[in-house]
Structure formats: structure tokens, C-alpha cells
Design an enzyme around this catalytic site. Structure first.
Site, PDB file in Angstrom:
ATOM      1  N   ASN A   7       0.972  -1.152  -0.109  1.00 45.90           N
ATOM      2  CA  ASN A   7       0.039   0.119   0.082  1.00 45.90           C
ATOM      3  C   ASN A   7       0.980   1.309  -0.056  1.00 45.90           C
ATOM      4  OD1 ASN A   7      -1.930   1.872   0.473  1.00 45.90           O
ATOM      5  ND2 ASN A   7      -2.500   1.400   2.552  1.00 45.90           N
ATOM      6  N   ARG A  88      -2.603  -1.892  -3.546  1.00 42.52           N
ATOM      7  CA  ARG A  88      -3.593  -1.249  -3.449  1.00 42.52           C
ATOM      8  C   ARG A  88      -3.635   0.145  -4.313  1.00 42.52           C
ATOM      9  NH1 ARG A  88      -4.816   2.579   1.743  1.00 42.52           N
ATOM     10  NH2 ARG A  88      -6.999   3.263   1.128  1.00 42.52           N
ATOM     11  N   HIS A 176     -12.329   4.021   0.390  1.00 43.64           N
ATOM     12  CA  HIS A 176     -12.157   3.224   1.734  1.00 43.64           C
ATOM     13  C   HIS A 176     -13.083   1.836   1.836  1.00 43.64           C
ATOM     14  CE1 HIS A 176     -11.743   7.384   3.831  1.00 43.64           C
ATOM     15  NE2 HIS A 176     -10.590   7.001   3.686  1.00 43.64           N
ATOM     16  N   ASN A 207      -7.567  10.481   8.757  1.00 47.27           N
ATOM     17  CA  ASN A 207      -7.082  11.886   7.884  1.00 47.27           C
ATOM     18  C   ASN A 207      -8.211  12.059   6.789  1.00 47.27           C
ATOM     19  OD1 ASN A 207      -4.826  12.569   9.390  1.00 47.27           O
ATOM     20  ND2 ASN A 207      -3.832  11.174   8.706  1.00 47.27           N
ATOM     21  N   ARG A 237      -8.791  17.991   3.461  1.00 46.53           N
ATOM     22  CA  ARG A 237      -9.772  17.951   2.517  1.00 46.53           C
ATOM     23  C   ARG A 237     -10.948  18.680   2.787  1.00 46.53           C
ATOM     24  NH1 ARG A 237      -8.902  11.783   0.823  1.00 46.53           N
ATOM     25  NH2 ARG A 237      -7.411  11.870   2.320  1.00 46.53           N
ATOM     26  N   GLY A 329     -12.262   7.396  14.624  1.00 42.68           N
ATOM     27  CA  GLY A 329     -13.131   6.621  15.197  1.00 42.68           C
ATOM     28  C   GLY A 329     -12.999   5.597  16.023  1.00 42.68           C
ATOM     29  N   GLU A 386      -7.850  -3.201   6.459  1.00 44.94           N
ATOM     30  CA  GLU A 386      -7.878  -3.207   5.097  1.00 44.94           C
ATOM     31  C   GLU A 386      -7.041  -4.129   4.338  1.00 44.94           C
ATOM     32  OE1 GLU A 386      -7.388   1.128   5.984  1.00 44.94           O
ATOM     33  OE2 GLU A 386      -8.401   1.329   4.016  1.00 44.94           O
TER      34      GLU A 386
HETATM   35  P1  ADP Z   1      -5.550   7.622   7.609  1.00 53.40           P
HETATM   36  O1  ADP Z   1      -6.538   8.188   6.842  1.00 53.40           O
HETATM   37  O2  ADP Z   1      -4.231   8.723   7.181  1.00 53.40           O
HETATM   38  O3  ADP Z   1      -5.243   6.045   7.528  1.00 53.40           O
HETATM   39  P2  ADP Z   1      -5.824   7.385  10.423  1.00 53.40           P
HETATM   40  O4  ADP Z   1      -7.100   6.345  10.303  1.00 53.40           O
HETATM   41  O5  ADP Z   1      -4.650   6.525  11.074  1.00 53.40           O
HETATM   42  O6  ADP Z   1      -5.566   8.055   9.105  1.00 53.40           O
HETATM   43  O7  ADP Z   1      -6.397   8.571  11.350  1.00 53.40           O
HETATM   44  C1  ADP Z   1      -5.582   9.609  11.756  1.00 53.40           C
HETATM   45  C2  ADP Z   1      -6.262  10.485  12.582  1.00 53.40           C
HETATM   46  O8  ADP Z   1      -6.597   9.729  13.974  1.00 53.40           O
HETATM   47  C3  ADP Z   1      -5.439  11.822  12.873  1.00 53.40           C
HETATM   48  O9  ADP Z   1      -6.466  12.919  12.775  1.00 53.40           O
HETATM   49  C4  ADP Z   1      -5.221  11.470  14.291  1.00 53.40           C
HETATM   50  O10 ADP Z   1      -5.308  12.776  15.110  1.00 53.40           O
HETATM   51  C5  ADP Z   1      -6.342  10.650  14.868  1.00 53.40           C
HETATM   52  N1  ADP Z   1      -6.224  10.153  16.217  1.00 53.40           N
HETATM   53  C6  ADP Z   1      -5.208   9.064  16.394  1.00 53.40           C
HETATM   54  N2  ADP Z   1      -5.265   8.917  17.807  1.00 53.40           N
HETATM   55  C7  ADP Z   1      -6.422   9.616  18.447  1.00 53.40           C
HETATM   56  C8  ADP Z   1      -6.779   9.827  19.633  1.00 53.40           C
HETATM   57  N3  ADP Z   1      -6.271   9.212  20.764  1.00 53.40           N
HETATM   58  N4  ADP Z   1      -7.852  10.918  19.706  1.00 53.40           N
HETATM   59  C9  ADP Z   1      -8.282  11.703  18.460  1.00 53.40           C
HETATM   60  N5  ADP Z   1      -7.928  11.325  17.493  1.00 53.40           N
HETATM   61  C10 ADP Z   1      -6.718  10.536  17.325  1.00 53.40           C
END
Ligand code: ADP
Length: 404
Positions: A7, A88, A176, A207, A237, A329, A386
Site C-alpha cells: 500500500n 492497493r 475506503h 485523515n 480536504r 473513530g 484493510e
Molecule cells: P489515515 O486516514 O491516514 O489512515 P488514520 O486512520 O490513521 O489516518 O487516522 C488519523 C487520525 O486519527 C488523525 O487525525 C489522528 O489525530 C487521529 N487520532 C489518532 N489517535 C487519536 C486520539 N487518541 N484521539 C483523537 N484522534 C486521534
């Protein structure tokens, strides 16, 4: 059979090697800062501690060489032990299903590159290099949009002149998909009910973020569009904005198409609203400390998610399960509770204590529940995987091709 899942991002490469008989991860890891000084290579072999190496890794090809050295140093004796590699990709042009990569598929992938200038060049380079270095293996493209291929035209079409839909293929494609699919399968396993009986809303919040309506196992609507900019407010975005504003902003601020695109993709969303960060952890911290724009960014993010849940409900007819997934999430109890504020009468009743005290689910135990006993709709938090969905897709195709 062993399946390698790759990926690649604009300057990163994630990998996982699976033993498919029991879906064990033999080794997984990430290259970060490819092309920059002091690239970071971190990996973990099955049952071993995490290791990190800092070295200059100038290209995707160099990253693959380093990866293959690590693979042949331990989990496999030769690259020939890996019969298939899953790559991916997001948008597959005319292809909406997992495909064996040949020159025709590569040509189609190149055609959509202008829409994804940040990611596709690196992805294409990674595929080309990997095919050269592993000529004996089957190379399989797994598209993020595949899971959404059953979205009906009425949900996918934009209100533009019809030729954009019929001739250019501008429609909601969705992304996604591997994450939404994983959430659906794990919900079904957790609840002990077949997918064919469940209406699920999945919220992938990271993100990049998107919501998805899954009816009896199939995605019937999602918030992302032809590109990954549509839909929810994201890290950088914009998500949905009034299309009527775009020509006005370009004119008013004298922006070229590249500049407006850069603004919508890299300088909007949480970062644009807060002026502070794209990272939800920093946004939440600043909001608590009284930073007004951070509060606004947090509230706008959650409100938009809540509205997307509302838009999915009538599409499904009813909802049995709501899932939070993605980095935000699974980690943010604040976001989860804000997204469902005031929705009790619609059937979303959170157990606030469980939500607040939830340890983020892990790869080994990916599902947790945060709904109250009285909640008609089950509310789950699921750690996305994923890679396993990609590996399964690749495995199925490889078995069909190799007739085993
Ligand atoms: P991507 O879309 O790049 O795969 P991720 O699914 O890893 O991203 O999510 C990244 C996001 O998760 C960032 O905004 C990060 O701040 C948030 N995040 C990670 N840990 C926490 C936390 N403990 N509380 C709030 N947000 C978090």
C-alpha cells in the site's frame, strides 16, 4: 499460500505478508519519508518486537529492495515463496473489481493519474518496480472503490450534463471500500447475524473520512465521490462545498486550477477551519484549552458526520448497526459522542461510560460495543484491517488463476 500486500502513499510504503491458511501476519511494517533524508523503516515479525531502521531510501524501488532483504532474511527463504502480490489502488478507471495487472490494466490506471497527482505516480512506480523484481509472482490490483460497485446510478450520478456520466465516467465511485467491507464482516461476526440480514452504517474517520450505507452486505451509498475530496470534512480536504463558489474563489483570488485543487485537498478541512492542525488529537486538545477555531473545526467535523448518518438512514430503510472505524473513530470518545448527540430518538443510544473508558480495539480483538442495552441500534467500534480484505481478494483471484 503467502500473499504480500503493498500500500504505497506519496512518500510511504506499507506492507504485510500473510500466511493465508490461518491469516497469520508473518511480517508487517512501513517505510516513511521515502525520497527525504533519514527515511524510516519499521517492521515487526510474527512474535518479535518492533524494529526501526533510519536510512536514506531515495525511491519506491529502493524501499522494495530493503523490504525484500528483510523478507528473505527471515519469514521466507526466497521471493519465489510468494506467489501473489496485492497492490492497493483507489480508482481503477473502467475496472471496478480486483484485477490481475497486465499492460491493459496499467494503461487504464495511468489514465486516472491526473485526478490523483499526489498518490498515483508513487503507486504506479511501486507496481512497475515490484513487477520487475518479482517477475514470477501474480500482481493483483485491489481497488478501494470495488466495494462500492453496486451503488445504483441514481445515487452515483452528479447533476451535471449527462455526457459527463456516460462518456467521461464522472460519478460517485467511493473509497475506503476495504475498510467499510471489513467493518461489515466483523459486525456480522460479532453479532452472530448473517450479513444478508443487516443494514449497517459505517463511519471511517481518519485523515480521510467517509460514511457508507451497507444493505445486506452491499454498499448502496457513500459520501466520497469521483475523487476523495467529496463528502465529510477531513484532515486537510474540504469535503462538500457549494460548487458555485469554486469559479468565484478562483476569480477573486486569481487561482489557477492547480492552486484551487491544492487549496481544496491540502489546506482545507480541520486544518483550514482551525488554522492549527489537521490532527484530531491537537484539535481536541486546543478546543479544551479554549481555541475557538479548533472548537468550530471539531464541531463542524462531527456535525457533518451526524448529517451523513441521517442521509444514509432513509437509503437503508432502517439501521441495525452503526460502526465507528479509522484512527479517529477508534480513538476519540469525544468525536463518537458528539457525532451522536441528540440522536437518541432515532435509535442511537450510547453507553457514555463504556464510550469514555473504551480502550481502542486491537488487531487481535478488533470489535468493541458502546451502545446502551436500551439502544435499538447496536453501536460498534472496529479496528480497521484493510490489508486482510486485500489479501483475501488477491488470494481468491490467485487461486482461480493458478487453478488450486
Ligand atoms: P489515515 O486516514 O491516514 O489512515 P488514520 O486512520 O490513521 O489516518 O487516522 C488519523 C487520525 O486519527 C488523525 O487525525 C489522528 O489525530 C487521529 N487520532 C489518532 N489517535 C487519536 C486520539 N487518541 N484521539 C483523537 N484522534 C486521534
Amino acid at each position: 499460500m503467502k500473499i504480500l500486500v503493498l500500500n504505497s502513499g506519496s512518500s510511504s510504503l506499507k506492507f504485510t505478508l500473510f500466511q493465508m491458511s490461518d491469516e497469520t501476519v508473518l511480517i508487517s511494517g512501513t517505510f516513511e519519508r521515502i525520497g527525504l533524508p533519514q527515511s524510516i523503516f519499521s517492521f515487526q515479525e510474527f512474535g518479535a518486537p518492533n524494529e526501526t531502521v533510519v536510512a536514506d531510501i531515495p525511491t519506491q524501488g529502493a524501499a522494495l529492495d530493503t523490504l525484500f532483504e528483510a523478507l528473505t532474511a527471515a519469514p521466507i527463504s526466497a521471493l519465489a515463496d510468494i506467489p501473489a502480490v496485492a497492490h492497493r489502488l483507489g480508482h481503477g478507471g473502467k475496472y471496478r473489481e480486483t484485477k490481475l495487472i497486465d499492460t491493459e490494466v496499467m494503461d487504464e490506471i495511468r489514465k486516472v493519474t491526473p485526478f490523483f497527482p499526489l498518490h498515483y505516480p508513487a503507486m504506479i512506480l511501486e507496481i512497475e518496480e515490484c513487477m520487475k523484481k518479482m517477475p514470477q509472482a501474480l500482481h493483483v490490483a485491489v481497488f478501494d472503490c470495488s466495494f462500492h460497485r453496486n451503488i445504483p446510478d441514481e445515487a452515483a450520478i452528479y447533476g451535471l450534463p449527462y455526457r459527463f456520466f456516460s462518456e467521461k465516467g464522472f460519478r460517485r465511485i467511493g473509497y475506503h471500500g476495504n475498510s467499510h467491507a471489513f467493518s461489515a464482516i466483523e459486525s456480522s461476526n460479532f453479532l452472530g447475524r448473517p450479513l444478508t440480514q443487516l443494514r449497517i452504517i459505517t463511519l471511517h474517520l481518519g485523515n480521510g473520512s467517509s460514511s457508507c450505507a451497507i444493505k445486506y452486505g452491499k454498499s448502496i451509498d457513500t459520501t466520497m465521490g469521483f475523487t476523495t475530496v467529496e463528502g465529510l470534512i477531513m484532515g486537510t480536504r474540504s469535503g462538500d462545498i457549494d460548487p458555485g463558489l469554486i469559479p468565484f474563489i478562483m476569480d477573486d483570488e486569481k487561482l489557477s486550477t492547480d492552486q484551487i485543487s491544492d487549496m481544496l485537498v491540502n489546506h482545507s478541512g480541520l486544518l483550514g477551519i482551525s488554522g492549527l492542525s489537521r490532527d484530531m488529537r491537537e484539535i481536541e486538545k486546543a478546543a479544551i484549552e479554549g481555541h475557538e477555531r479548533a472548537s468550530l473545526a471539531l464541531n463542524a467535523f462531527c456535525y457533518k458526520v451526524k448529517r451523513s448518518i441521517g442521509s444514509m438512514l432513509p437509503a437503508l430503510g432502517a439501521c441495525d448497526v452503526l460502526v465507528f472505524t479509522g484512527g479517529i473513530g477508534i480513538n476519540s470518545s469525544t468525536v463518537r459522542s458528539k457525532c451522536l448527540e441528540g440522536t437518541q430518538e432515532l435509535g442511537f443510544i450510547i453507553d457514555h461510560e463504556k464510550n469514555l473508558n473504551l480502550a481502542p480495539p486491537t488487531m487481535a480483538h478488533p470489535v468493541a460495543e458502546i451502545s446502551a442495552h436500551s439502544s435499538p441500534i447496536r453501536i460498534l467500534v472496529i479496528r480497521a484491517n484493510e490489508e486482510i480484505i486485500m489479501a483475501r481478494e488477491c488470494h481468491d483471484l490467485a487461486k482461480a488463476v493458478l487453478k488450486i
